[in-house]
Enzyme design. Structure first.
Site, PDB file in Angstrom:
ATOM      1  N   ASP A   1      46.589  41.081  45.344  1.00 54.78           N
ATOM      2  CA  ASP A   1      45.219  40.925  45.499  1.00 54.78           C
ATOM      3  C   ASP A   1      44.336  41.970  44.834  1.00 54.78           C
ATOM      4  OD1 ASP A   1      42.460  40.373  46.393  1.00 54.78           O
ATOM      5  OD2 ASP A   1      42.905  40.211  48.611  1.00 54.78           O
TER       6      ASP A   1
HETATM    7  C1  BGC Z   1      39.826  39.088  47.734  1.00 54.96           C
HETATM    8  C2  BGC Z   1      40.455  37.741  47.141  1.00 54.96           C
HETATM    9  C3  BGC Z   1      39.908  37.254  45.769  1.00 54.96           C
HETATM   10  C4  BGC Z   1      40.090  38.497  44.759  1.00 54.96           C
HETATM   11  C5  BGC Z   1      39.379  38.234  43.581  1.00 54.96           C
HETATM   12  C6  BGC Z   1      39.687  40.089  46.625  1.00 54.96           C
HETATM   13  O1  BGC Z   1      38.719  41.039  47.181  1.00 54.96           O
HETATM   14  O2  BGC Z   1      40.333  39.316  48.939  1.00 54.96           O
HETATM   15  O3  BGC Z   1      40.475  36.708  47.843  1.00 54.96           O
HETATM   16  O4  BGC Z   1      40.617  36.338  45.213  1.00 54.96           O
HETATM   17  O5  BGC Z   1      39.222  39.552  45.483  1.00 54.96           O
HETATM   18  O6  BGC Z   1      38.083  38.173  43.425  1.00 54.96           O
END
Ligand code: BGC
Length: 808
Positions: A229
């Site tokens: 993530d």
């Molecule tokens: C989120 C993810 C997301 C990623 C990219 C993170 O903060 O938890 O779900 O895909 O950011 O935006």
């Protein structure tokens, strides 16, 4: 290795760089060897492709795309085929925008209705979540785009999600939090998966070999790549060793540099790096090849908008319909009340925000329906206190019509990534308005917009309740179709609605206490708890009304399937979601009273009957045995129940099942709360018996560490650091009071010091973060040492980042 030919020609430096992003959304490329970069974009219910300088939470605009209903909404359709069709639409839009990896579906379990991100997730039940996710994945990947189910795993809280440790016993982890992912992986075959921010039992998910290697690859046969993530990478080298392939976003070469160093020092072998590069290349090359001919190909915006509407139509849940007030007759005179009718509430906040191609609001589309509209009154402010003047105008309008369509729900602040909820109540300005309006006109039909459970002490102030959840850009028309009977509602709740928050099994254990998120409730999540402990709910899991009625008959159960007859006994066509629940009569382990093990949505014309067969698959009887360390089956009698909801069981039959004769692994004397279902006050001793080890000490210490949250600067020794905390805290509180959460501030407040380096797009290295630590913890020496590290680190990082760029 599949890509030996390429790997042989890559330098160690190039290999290490391939395992880290080139910027916020793209992977690295090695053009001389034909390895092109690919773009990853959010998100689960629409494409959020940021062009130019992307920011992490979508505050910069993104390219317009269709905003489909969120996962919480779609799960109410109980229709994985519809999920697959939605996936196909998402895949087409992604490819058209040159997005090769679509960061979704989101599929964490709704452990608590307070989790701010529940609107992005499917269900409190892993079987339903897994089946829906597998559908999405098959659809997304149909023309070659990679799906990326997220967030793996046990990420069920937003508060300090990057700095918290999910403390959960292996059985609960396997049966509740991993089963959905298992189904998604085995039945959807995703080409990638996103590791979550949190630690799972003390090890960051992105460097957790138990999750990434033993379970994901060895047990489930996953053969795609793991992406962290955004900013979830803790120790780059450990991540690569454990089975993570891609650090996102870029760390400006800092991560790759650490990996190169580790190879040189013999802490990790080049062979291990090669393996990860090979696995990553395998997907990158194939998605690039598949998407190349499709990029730039326009998609039919109108057709996709219509499909978004169809998704809502299939997912809307009718929760109440007293005196059969719905559907409305042709020409019915209605007053439309509620600000949401003017400006729809249709998606949640955070990284999933879609810049939609168009947006249907109720007041724009209602003229297309055969209704006589007496007028519109907003009745309450979007955010803020009860407004008596607005209410008075709404009451006057209500008196002029035969029916009131009352649009209410959660506002934007209530449902956001990065923020958990603190109440299940609707805003008082709305409930006050509803009360006044219902006194002026008893024929109130409430249309609810909320991506997760709310308390409904106001339920007796309406005759009908239509729950649209977060319906996406075309939801307004779908709701009106249900209200007017053009669509017979067939959605059923994919989560339980407690009478009050305190009734939830997780209420005593949510949110995190400092570092630890303790899953003391074990398997008792959602209906598993309410059904076992006999706690009344407002609306049970699986519940939803229709304009017709269904009869269930002639159940026959074999070890392979439950077969029965379903008849539409009413006068209109409609669809029913038949659900199969299992109960073990004499289990050797503690088990919830009912567990969903199958379902089917069946469409029947008025008067029509069909034979329905729901298979009993490999998940039907299994439980995780902590002694044998695998799933086992208790032999003996089971009850197979077929119902219209978890509480409305229509048919049941016993079934003898052959067991696997595994040794007993749980002692009822040591786990009395779990065996009784009374798990609101699990003692440390009992939780330790369930965990099989001591409860880790989750207390914050006064000294700030690399993985401590910035929120902890409150305790910092340095006055300046405490000042930073004060400013952030003030900004956060101010934005919450305004009703518009500042997601960037929230994000920063809750992230650990380490993540400053991971999220700064390559501007900050880990060394510089260490410098910050010296300062915040420090006395004079610490301050100068820290400053030295920051300044020295800055110049070093500039050089590394420059070199990283040159590699592209
Ligand atoms: C989120 C993810 C997301 C990623 C990219 C993170 O903060 O938890 O779900 O895909 O950011 O935006």
């Amino acid at each position: 290795m599949k890509h030996q030919d390429i790997i042989e020609k890559l330098t160690l430096e190039e290999k290490c760089h391939l395992l880290s992003g080139r910027d916020f959304w793209q992977t690295q490329s090695v053009k001389r060897l034909g390895v092109e970069n690919v773009t990853l974009s959010d998100g689960p219910h629409g494409i959020r492709k940021q062009e130019g300088a992307g920011d992490q939470l979508g505050l910069n605009g993104s390219v317009p795309a269709t905003c489909y209903p969120t996962a919480a909404t779609m799960a109410n359709s109980w229709d994985p085929k519809l999920g697959e069709e939605l996936g196909r639409h998402l895949g087409a839009e992604a490819a058209s925008q040159d997005v090769c990896v679509l960061l979704g579906p989101g599929m964490n379990i709704k452990r608590s209705p307070f989790c701010g991100r529940n609107f992005e997730y499917f269900s409190e039940d892993p079987y339903l979540a897994g089946k829906m996710a597998a559908g999405y994945i098959r659809g997304i990947q149909e023309n070659g785009v990679a799906a990326c189910p997220k967030h793996f795993a046990a990420n069920n809280i937003e508060l300090r999600r990057m700095a918290s440790n999910s403390v959960v016993d292996e059985r609960t982890l396997r049966e509740i939090y991993l089963t959905g992912f298992e189904i998604a992986v085995k039945e959807g075959h995703p080409k990638s998966i996103m590791s979550s921010y949190n630690q799972v039992n003390g090890v960051y998910a992105n460097e957790n070999a138990h999750l990434l290697q033993e379970i994901l690859r060895d047990e489930w046969g996953f053969d795609g790549f793991v992406v962290s993530d955004w900013g979830a990478n803790n120790d780059f080298v450990e991540g690569v060793r454990a089975g993570s392939h891609l650090e996102m976003p870029t760390t400006g070469g800092d991560g790759p540099n650490q990996l190169m160093q580790a190879v040189k020092e013999g802490r990790i072998t080049e062979k291990e790096v090669d393996k990860r590069v090979d696995e990553l290349l395998d997907v990158m090359l194939s998605v690039r090849k598949a998407v190349d001919p499709l990029k730039g190909k326009p998609f039919d915006k109108e057709a996709h908008h219509r499909f978004a509407q169809k998704c809502s139509e299939e997912s809307i849940v009718l929760l109440k319909n007293e005196e059969n007030i719905l559907p409305l007759q042709k020409g019915a005179k209605v007053a439309v009340i509620g600000e949401f009718a003017q400006k729809a509430r249709y998606q949640g906040a955070g990284s999933s925000v879609v810049n939609c191609t168009k947006l249907d609001n109720t007041m724009d589309v209602i003229r297309q329906f055969d209704l006589s509209v007496a007028g519109f009154a907003p009745a309450y402010p979007r955010h803020g206190d009860t407004d008596q003047t607005m209410i008075a105008a709404a009451v006057e309008l209500a008196k002029k019509a035969d029916y009131v369509l009352m649009y209410i729900g959660l506002d934007e602040i209530a449902e956001s990534e990065g923020l958990d909820r603190s109440t299940l109540a609707l805003p008082a300005c709305q409930t006050d308005a509803l009360k006044a309006v219902s006194q002026a006109n008893p024929n109130v039909i409430v249309v609810l917009s909320a991506g997760s459970a709310v308390e409904m002490p106001w339920l007796n102030q309406c005759k009908a309740l239509v729950h649209g959840y977060l319906c996406g850009q075309a939801g307004a028309g779908a709701v009106l179709k249900v209200l007017t009977g053009q669509v017979n509602p067939s959605g059923k709740l994919s989560e339980s609605y407690p009478v009050k928050y305190e009734d939830c099994s997780t209420a005593p254990y949510f949110p995190a206490r400092e570092r630890s998120v303790e899953y003391r409730e074990g398997l008792y999540v959602g209906y598993r708890y309410y059904e076992t402990a006999n706690i009344p709910v407002a609306f049970p899991f699986g519940f939803g009304l229709s304009y017709t009625t269904f009869a269930y008959s002639d159940l026959a159960v074999t070890g392979l399937a439950a077969t029965f007859t379903l008849t539409n006994t009413g006068s209109v066509d409609g669809a029913e979601v038949a659900q199969l629940y299992v109960r073990a009569r004499h289990p050797s382990v503690y088990r919830p009273a009912k567990e969903l093990k199958g379902f089917q949505k069946v469409f029947l014309k008025a008067g029509e009957s069909k034979q329905v067969s729901i298979p009993l698959d490999d998940k039907a009887f299994r439980y995780w045995n902590s002694k044998t360390n695998r799933f086992e089956i208790d032999g003996g009698e089971y009850e197979i129940m077929i119902g219209a909801s978890v509480q409305d069981i229509r048919l049941s039959a016993p079934l003898q099942v052959q067991g696997t004769a595994a040794p007993a692994c749980e002692d009822a004397n040591q786990l009395p709360s779990y065996f009784s279902g009374n798990i609101k006050a699990v003692s440390d001793k009992e939780f330790e018996a369930l965990l099989g080890h001591k409860i880790p000490d989750g207390h914050w210490s006064g000294t700030i560490q690399m993985n401590d949250a910035i929120a902890q600067l409150y305790y910092a020794k340095s006055l300046k650091a405490r000042l930073v905390w004060k400013v952030l805290d003030h900004m956060l509180k101010k934005s919450i009071a305004k009703g518009q959460p500042d997601l960037n501030v929230t994000f920063i407040y809750n992230m650990p010091i380490r993540a400053i380096g991971k999220m700064a797009g390559g501007m900050m290295s880990q060394k510089m973060c260490e410098g910050i630590l010296d300062i915040v913890n420090g006395h004079a020496i610490g301050f100068f040492k820290g400053l030295g590290k920051i300044i020295g680190g800055f110049f070093r990082q500039q050089k590394i980042a420059k070199k990283a760029k040159a590699l592209v």
